[in-house]
Design a protein around this motif. Structure first.
Motif, mmCIF file in Angstrom:
data_model
loop_
_atom_site.group_PDB
_atom_site.id
_atom_site.type_symbol
_atom_site.label_atom_id
_atom_site.label_comp_id
_atom_site.label_asym_id
_atom_site.label_seq_id
_atom_site.Cartn_x
_atom_site.Cartn_y
_atom_site.Cartn_z
ATOM 1 N N PHE A 124 0.833 -1.198 0.000
ATOM 2 C CA PHE A 124 0.000 0.000 0.000
ATOM 3 C C PHE A 124 0.872 1.252 0.000
ATOM 4 O O PHE A 124 1.973 1.252 0.564
ATOM 5 C CB PHE A 124 -0.926 0.009 1.224
ATOM 6 N N PRO A 125 0.408 2.330 -0.607
ATOM 7 C CA PRO A 125 1.197 3.571 -0.650
ATOM 8 C C PRO A 125 1.307 4.210 0.721
ATOM 9 O O PRO A 125 0.506 3.940 1.624
ATOM 10 C CB PRO A 125 0.387 4.462 -1.614
ATOM 11 N N ASP A 126 2.331 5.086 0.859
ATOM 12 C CA ASP A 126 2.533 5.787 2.128
ATOM 13 C C ASP A 126 1.278 6.569 2.496
ATOM 14 O O ASP A 126 0.623 7.178 1.645
ATOM 15 C CB ASP A 126 3.715 6.751 2.019
ATOM 16 N N GLY A 127 0.978 6.607 3.743
ATOM 17 C CA GLY A 127 -0.233 7.269 4.203
ATOM 18 C C GLY A 127 -1.358 6.271 4.345
ATOM 19 O O GLY A 127 -1.947 6.137 5.428
ATOM 20 N N VAL A 128 -1.657 5.581 3.259
ATOM 21 C CA VAL A 128 -2.694 4.541 3.321
ATOM 22 C C VAL A 128 -2.235 3.395 4.217
ATOM 23 O O VAL A 128 -3.001 2.897 5.061
ATOM 24 C CB VAL A 128 -3.019 4.012 1.902
ATOM 25 N N ASN A 129 -0.970 2.972 4.038
ATOM 26 C CA ASN A 129 -0.477 1.871 4.876
ATOM 27 C C ASN A 129 -0.425 2.276 6.355
ATOM 28 O O ASN A 129 -0.651 1.459 7.246
ATOM 29 C CB ASN A 129 0.880 1.355 4.385
ATOM 30 N N LEU A 130 -0.150 3.551 6.614
ATOM 31 C CA LEU A 130 -0.135 4.024 7.998
ATOM 32 C C LEU A 130 -1.515 3.872 8.640
ATOM 33 O O LEU A 130 -1.638 3.363 9.768
ATOM 34 C CB LEU A 130 0.308 5.488 8.047
ATOM 35 N N ILE A 131 -2.556 4.307 7.935
ATOM 36 C CA ILE A 131 -3.917 4.212 8.469
ATOM 37 C C ILE A 131 -4.304 2.760 8.709
ATOM 38 O O ILE A 131 -4.875 2.414 9.755
ATOM 39 C CB ILE A 131 -4.927 4.878 7.510
ATOM 40 N N ILE A 132 -3.976 1.882 7.742
ATOM 41 C CA ILE A 132 -4.333 0.463 7.884
ATOM 42 C C ILE A 132 -3.630 -0.155 9.099
ATOM 43 O O ILE A 132 -4.257 -0.860 9.900
ATOM 44 C CB ILE A 132 -3.963 -0.314 6.603
ATOM 45 N N ILE A 133 -2.339 0.148 9.237
ATOM 46 C CA ILE A 133 -1.577 -0.434 10.346
ATOM 47 C C ILE A 133 -2.044 0.128 11.685
ATOM 48 O O ILE A 133 -2.118 -0.604 12.689
ATOM 49 C CB ILE A 133 -0.069 -0.206 10.131
ATOM 50 N N VAL A 134 -2.390 1.408 11.727
ATOM 51 C CA VAL A 134 -2.917 2.007 12.959
ATOM 52 C C VAL A 134 -4.197 1.301 13.391
ATOM 53 O O VAL A 134 -4.435 1.068 14.583
ATOM 54 C CB VAL A 134 -3.162 3.519 12.768
ATOM 55 N N LEU A 135 -5.032 0.976 12.419
ATOM 56 C CA LEU A 135 -6.319 0.342 12.726
ATOM 57 C C LEU A 135 -6.191 -1.143 13.037
ATOM 58 O O LEU A 135 -6.949 -1.686 13.856
ATOM 59 C CB LEU A 135 -7.286 0.533 11.546
ATOM 60 N N VAL A 136 -5.241 -1.812 12.385
ATOM 61 C CA VAL A 136 -5.137 -3.268 12.503
ATOM 62 C C VAL A 136 -4.066 -3.717 13.503
ATOM 63 O O VAL A 136 -4.308 -4.625 14.312
ATOM 64 C CB VAL A 136 -4.846 -3.895 11.120
ATOM 65 N N GLY A 137 -2.880 -3.098 13.446
ATOM 66 C CA GLY A 137 -1.733 -3.559 14.221
ATOM 67 C C GLY A 137 -1.965 -3.655 15.724
ATOM 68 O O GLY A 137 -1.808 -4.746 16.312
ATOM 69 N N PRO A 138 -2.339 -2.563 16.384
ATOM 70 C CA PRO A 138 -2.527 -2.625 17.840
ATOM 71 C C PRO A 138 -3.563 -3.643 18.287
ATOM 72 O O PRO A 138 -3.383 -4.323 19.307
ATOM 73 C CB PRO A 138 -2.973 -1.196 18.197
ATOM 74 N N ILE A 139 -4.648 -3.760 17.540
ATOM 75 C CA ILE A 139 -5.697 -4.711 17.910
ATOM 76 C C ILE A 139 -5.186 -6.150 17.802
ATOM 77 O O ILE A 139 -5.379 -6.973 18.704
ATOM 78 C CB ILE A 139 -6.938 -4.523 17.023
ATOM 79 N N LEU A 140 -4.494 -6.444 16.704
ATOM 80 C CA LEU A 140 -4.003 -7.805 16.491
ATOM 81 C C LEU A 140 -2.972 -8.216 17.536
ATOM 82 O O LEU A 140 -3.047 -9.316 18.096
ATOM 83 C CB LEU A 140 -3.407 -7.936 15.093
ATOM 84 N N VAL A 141 -1.979 -7.357 17.797
ATOM 85 C CA VAL A 141 -0.938 -7.736 18.756
ATOM 86 C C VAL A 141 -1.514 -7.920 20.153
ATOM 87 O O VAL A 141 -1.090 -8.806 20.905
ATOM 88 C CB VAL A 141 0.233 -6.713 18.793
ATOM 89 N N ASN A 142 -2.510 -7.107 20.510
ATOM 90 C CA ASN A 142 -3.133 -7.261 21.822
ATOM 91 C C ASN A 142 -3.942 -8.544 21.915
ATOM 92 O O ASN A 142 -3.931 -9.224 22.954
ATOM 93 C CB ASN A 142 -4.016 -6.050 22.136
ATOM 94 N N LEU A 143 -4.644 -8.884 20.843
ATOM 95 C CA LEU A 143 -5.413 -10.123 20.844
ATOM 96 C C LEU A 143 -4.501 -11.340 20.965
ATOM 97 O O LEU A 143 -4.745 -12.254 21.761
ATOM 98 C CB LEU A 143 -6.252 -10.219 19.569
ATOM 99 N N ILE A 144 -3.436 -11.357 20.157
ATOM 100 C CA ILE A 144 -2.504 -12.495 20.183
ATOM 101 C C ILE A 144 -1.819 -12.591 21.538
ATOM 102 O O ILE A 144 -1.680 -13.676 22.115
ATOM 103 C CB ILE A 144 -1.473 -12.361 19.050
#
Length: 352
Positions: A124-144
């Motif tokens: 994903f292009p810069d900016g878009v990948n940031l938003i996706i990771i902000v929304l997905v990353g913290p939730i996933l690592v906390n769940l795991i």
């Protein structure tokens, strides 16, 4: 029976380490990141909070050490993604998300999610990948982390209960078991500092843990040099803090752990027989632990113990190097070459 089962679990963990390092995707990089995180958090805590702040009653320094020791999840949560080549912003984002979790739990979560973040960063292009990771990353690592934490803590408690069971039996047997187990744990991601803190080990058992780790470092100084695992820097580093060389230790578990376990068992019985004590927990670390032992026991007893441990550990280093002289070992140069090759392949893939 409980002691035997606990030791078998520890041995199983030790066997898993080299398998993960060599067989898991990016295993070497991840293991190095875990080692660096432990050195950046638990080691400062041992020195600042206990060896300096505790012994000399300097509350300001103790608070700094305690704060750093509580950041294991953040540290490994950031260093593992960085080892994968992920953007520092994304790496810190994952690290901050794992602040409340323990080191090993955060490691598992960061390792698994880093593969996904790496793909998002590439596709994903810069900016878009940031938003996706902000929304997905913290939730996933906390769940795991939340899902894996009970299992990881159960393993720690099981090994810890083995030590407690040994403590309530024959004192010399307790000394031998602790002297063998704790230095081995100190050379694994479990961390002897974490283990002894978790089970609140104090008194004679904690003194055994502290000085057995000192003996292990003295042994490894001669053993690494005789076995030619690496250069002088490698030998010095493993003597100061074994976790800095966790990659070379995890790839040579049989000679290193066998030799350390035998010498450690003897050292543990010596420490127990002399009745040395450490009345603060978490001091199973080579040099900070030694400082605390000096601060809490008669000088002559400590000097006698250190002298015997030095002789015994050095003797077993030479015996071990002779016994394993024909054993197939992996050197630092070999590990670095494999890591460099893996990095080169990764760089070419990214360019394509």
């Amino acid at each position: 029976m409980k002691i035997i089962f606990g030791v078998l679990v520890l041995l199983a963990v030790i066997v898993v380490m080299p398998l993960f390092t060599f067989r898991a995707p990016k295993g070497q990089r991840a293991m190095s990141a875990l080692s660096n995180a432990a050195c950046a958090t638990f080691l400062p805590q041992a020195f600042l909070s206990y060896a300096i702040g505790g012994v000399f009653h300097i509350d300001f320094v103790k608070q700094i050490g305690d704060t750093m020791g509580s950041m294991g999840g953040l540290a490994v949560g950031a260093l593992v993604p960085l080892a994968f080549g992920i953007s520092p912003v994304f790496a810190v984002l994952l690290g901050v998300s794992l602040l409340k979790f323990k080191l090993l739990t955060a490691f598992v979560a960061a390792y698994l999610v880093s593969f996904l973040v790496k793909e998002i960063q590439k596709r994903f292009p810069d900016g878009v990948n940031l938003i996706i990771i902000v929304l997905v990353g913290p939730i996933l690592v906390n769940l795991i982390a939340a899902v894996t934490s009970p299992g990881i803590m159960a393993v720690l408690h099981l090994i810890g209960n083995t030590i407690v069971s040994a403590e309530t039996g024959n004192p010399l047997v307790m000394g031998a078991v602790l002297g063998a187990i704790i230095p081995l744990v100190g050379m694994t991601p479990l961390s002897s500092m974490v283990l002894t803190s978790l089970i609140s080990l104090v008194g004679v058992p904690m003194a055994v843990g502290a000085l057995a780790c000192t003996g292990s470092s003295l042994l490894n100084f001669s053993f690494f040099r005789k076995m030619k695992f690496g250069d002088r820097a490698t030998t010095l580093a493993v003597t100061i803090e074994p976790l800095t060389q966790i990659d070379i230790i995890s790839t040579n578990p049989v000679p290193i752990f066998t030799t350390n376990a035998i010498a450690g068992a003897i050292n543990g019985m010596v420490i127990t027989a002399l009745g040395l004590v450490v009345n603060v927990t978490g001091m199973a670390t080579p040099w900070a632990g030694l400082i605390v032992v000096f601060g809490m026991n008669p000088l002559t007893k400590v000097l006698l113990a250190v002298g015997i441990i030095l002789i015994n550990s050095t003797l077993w280093a030479y015996i071990g190097s002779w016994a394993f002289r024909k054993f197939k070992i992996h050197t630092v140069a070999e590990i670095r070459a494999k890591d460099a090759l893996a990095r080169d392949k990764t760089d070419k893939t990214v360019k394509v």
